[in-house]
Design a protein around this motif. Structure first.
Motif, PDB file in Angstrom:
ATOM      1  N   PRO A 137       0.827  -1.211   0.000  1.00  0.00           N
ATOM      2  CA  PRO A 137       0.000   0.000   0.000  1.00  0.00           C
ATOM      3  C   PRO A 137       0.861   1.262   0.000  1.00  0.00           C
ATOM      4  O   PRO A 137       1.996   1.264   0.476  1.00  0.00           O
ATOM      5  N   ASP A 138       0.284   2.333  -0.548  1.00  0.00           N
ATOM      6  CA  ASP A 138       0.907   3.652  -0.493  1.00  0.00           C
ATOM      7  C   ASP A 138       0.456   4.349   0.781  1.00  0.00           C
ATOM      8  O   ASP A 138      -0.364   3.827   1.541  1.00  0.00           O
ATOM      9  N   VAL A 139       0.954   5.563   0.990  1.00  0.00           N
ATOM     10  CA  VAL A 139       0.506   6.387   2.103  1.00  0.00           C
ATOM     11  C   VAL A 139      -0.995   6.642   1.947  1.00  0.00           C
ATOM     12  O   VAL A 139      -1.505   6.743   0.827  1.00  0.00           O
ATOM     13  N   GLU A 140      -1.697   6.731   3.060  1.00  0.00           N
ATOM     14  CA  GLU A 140      -3.130   7.006   2.987  1.00  0.00           C
ATOM     15  C   GLU A 140      -3.368   8.496   2.796  1.00  0.00           C
ATOM     16  O   GLU A 140      -2.919   9.322   3.585  1.00  0.00           O
ATOM     17  N   THR A 141      -4.061   8.835   1.726  1.00  0.00           N
ATOM     18  CA  THR A 141      -4.465  10.210   1.449  1.00  0.00           C
ATOM     19  C   THR A 141      -5.639  10.171   0.493  1.00  0.00           C
ATOM     20  O   THR A 141      -5.804   9.196  -0.250  1.00  0.00           O
ATOM     21  N   CYS A 142      -6.444  11.181   0.524  1.00  0.00           N
ATOM     22  CA  CYS A 142      -7.623  11.267  -0.356  1.00  0.00           C
ATOM     23  C   CYS A 142      -8.518  10.037  -0.215  1.00  0.00           C
ATOM     24  O   CYS A 142      -9.130   9.577  -1.188  1.00  0.00           O
ATOM     25  N   ALA A 152      -2.086   9.253 -14.718  1.00  0.00           N
ATOM     26  CA  ALA A 152      -3.508   9.501 -14.450  1.00  0.00           C
ATOM     27  C   ALA A 152      -3.723  10.922 -13.939  1.00  0.00           C
ATOM     28  O   ALA A 152      -4.674  11.600 -14.349  1.00  0.00           O
ATOM     29  N   ALA A 153      -2.842  11.375 -13.059  1.00  0.00           N
ATOM     30  CA  ALA A 153      -2.993  12.727 -12.496  1.00  0.00           C
ATOM     31  C   ALA A 153      -2.873  13.786 -13.581  1.00  0.00           C
ATOM     32  O   ALA A 153      -3.741  14.655 -13.725  1.00  0.00           O
ATOM     33  N   VAL A 154      -1.812  13.731 -14.364  1.00  0.00           N
ATOM     34  CA  VAL A 154      -1.569  14.739 -15.398  1.00  0.00           C
ATOM     35  C   VAL A 154      -2.625  14.645 -16.500  1.00  0.00           C
ATOM     36  O   VAL A 154      -2.978  15.654 -17.114  1.00  0.00           O
ATOM     37  N   GLY A 155      -3.192  13.456 -16.718  1.00  0.00           N
ATOM     38  CA  GLY A 155      -4.203  13.272 -17.749  1.00  0.00           C
ATOM     39  C   GLY A 155      -5.617  13.652 -17.323  1.00  0.00           C
ATOM     40  O   GLY A 155      -6.534  13.612 -18.132  1.00  0.00           O
ATOM     41  N   THR A 156      -5.804  14.033 -16.072  1.00  0.00           N
ATOM     42  CA  THR A 156      -7.122  14.423 -15.579  1.00  0.00           C
ATOM     43  C   THR A 156      -7.410  15.870 -15.956  1.00  0.00           C
ATOM     44  O   THR A 156      -6.560  16.740 -15.766  1.00  0.00           O
ATOM     45  N   ALA A 157      -8.600  16.120 -16.478  1.00  0.00           N
ATOM     46  CA  ALA A 157      -8.994  17.483 -16.823  1.00  0.00           C
ATOM     47  C   ALA A 157      -9.012  18.345 -15.569  1.00  0.00           C
ATOM     48  O   ALA A 157      -9.407  17.896 -14.495  1.00  0.00           O
ATOM     49  N   GLY A 158      -8.544  19.574 -15.713  1.00  0.00           N
ATOM     50  CA  GLY A 158      -8.569  20.486 -14.579  1.00  0.00           C
ATOM     51  C   GLY A 158      -7.212  20.949 -14.113  1.00  0.00           C
ATOM     52  O   GLY A 158      -7.059  21.395 -12.996  1.00  0.00           O
ATOM     53  N   SER A 191      -3.784  18.381  -3.453  1.00  0.00           N
ATOM     54  CA  SER A 191      -5.233  18.187  -3.497  1.00  0.00           C
ATOM     55  C   SER A 191      -5.505  16.763  -3.955  1.00  0.00           C
ATOM     56  O   SER A 191      -4.580  15.976  -4.165  1.00  0.00           O
ATOM     57  N   CYS A 192      -6.773  16.434  -4.117  1.00  0.00           N
ATOM     58  CA  CYS A 192      -7.192  15.108  -4.553  1.00  0.00           C
ATOM     59  C   CYS A 192      -7.765  15.213  -5.966  1.00  0.00           C
ATOM     60  O   CYS A 192      -8.320  16.240  -6.338  1.00  0.00           O
ATOM     61  N   LEU A 193      -7.649  14.133  -6.710  1.00  0.00           N
ATOM     62  CA  LEU A 193      -8.302  14.078  -8.019  1.00  0.00           C
ATOM     63  C   LEU A 193      -9.812  13.996  -7.809  1.00  0.00           C
ATOM     64  O   LEU A 193     -10.281  13.437  -6.812  1.00  0.00           O
ATOM     65  N   PRO A 194     -10.585  14.533  -8.742  1.00  0.00           N
ATOM     66  CA  PRO A 194     -12.041  14.406  -8.603  1.00  0.00           C
ATOM     67  C   PRO A 194     -12.473  12.942  -8.670  1.00  0.00           C
ATOM     68  O   PRO A 194     -11.826  12.127  -9.337  1.00  0.00           O
TER      69      PRO A 194
END
Length: 195
Positions: A137-142, A152-158, A191-194
């Motif tokens: 597991p990664d660190v817990e966030t969001c 995925a992050a860079v490819g998210t609109a916004g 921040s978190c992804l939508p």
């Protein structure tokens, strides 16, 4: 990077630097691209030498001579890189855990979107896709113990940028404990992804 750290910094500044930044690179360094990236190589070289390293890369731009006029993406990426570096430095030493580096990727600066530093948000991410039942597991966030990939992050609109925590020796994802240190230091700009 090695020459700058071992030779130039002691000569001109009386010692090794407190932090090393590379880039911003023209073109993203996402996923397996980190294995062949010179920008990432510079940041990992610093980290292996005991100096926190950050690799910055952006999706916009082309190879440009230093005599060319300044374009919007250049000023935006420079401001974002400065903000991330200043946030990390203001968190106090040690800036990063030993043998850890950050891989930061900015999405494209468009003609109508993502045109100023205030438009951007950053997400703590991982470099590579996790493998079910194998990747710890990664660190817990969001609300999750699995970070999104930087792709995925860079490819998210916004206007989402990614900040991945890497282990320098193998350019791999860092452990959850190392990710947690970075999360604590950069929480104010993450921040978190939508959903």
């Amino acid at each position: 990077m090695r020459y700058g750290v071992q030779t130039l910094s002691p000569k001109f500044f009386g010692g090794v630097p407190d932090i090393a930044v590379a880039g911003f690179n023209v073109g993203a360094n996402l996923g397996y691209t980190v294995l062949v990236s010179g920008t990432v190589g510079a940041a990992t070289e610093a980290a292996k030498g005991g100096i926190p390293g950050i690799a910055f890369s952006g999706a916009s731009g082309t190879q440009t001579p230093y005599t060319a006029s300044v374009q919007t993406y250049m000023t935006v990426y420079a401001a974002l890189s400065t903000n991330i570096t200043q946030t990390l430095v203001s968190s106090g030493k040690p800036y990063l855990p030993a043998d850890v580096w950050l891989n930061v990727n900015f999405p494209a600066v468009g003609s109508g979107t993502c045109t100023s530093p205030g438009d951007f948000k950053f997400v703590l991410s991982r470099i590579y896709s996790a493998i079910d039942f194998i990747t710890p597991p990664d660190v817990e966030t969001c609300g999750s113990t699995r970070l999104p990939t930087e792709t995925a992050a860079v490819g998210t609109a916004g206007c989402y940028g990614s900040i991945s925590v890497g282990e320098a020796k193998f350019k791999d994802d860092a452990s959850a404990a190392q990710q947690a240190v970075v999360l604590g230091k950069l929480q104010s700009i993450l921040s978190c992804l939508p959903s």
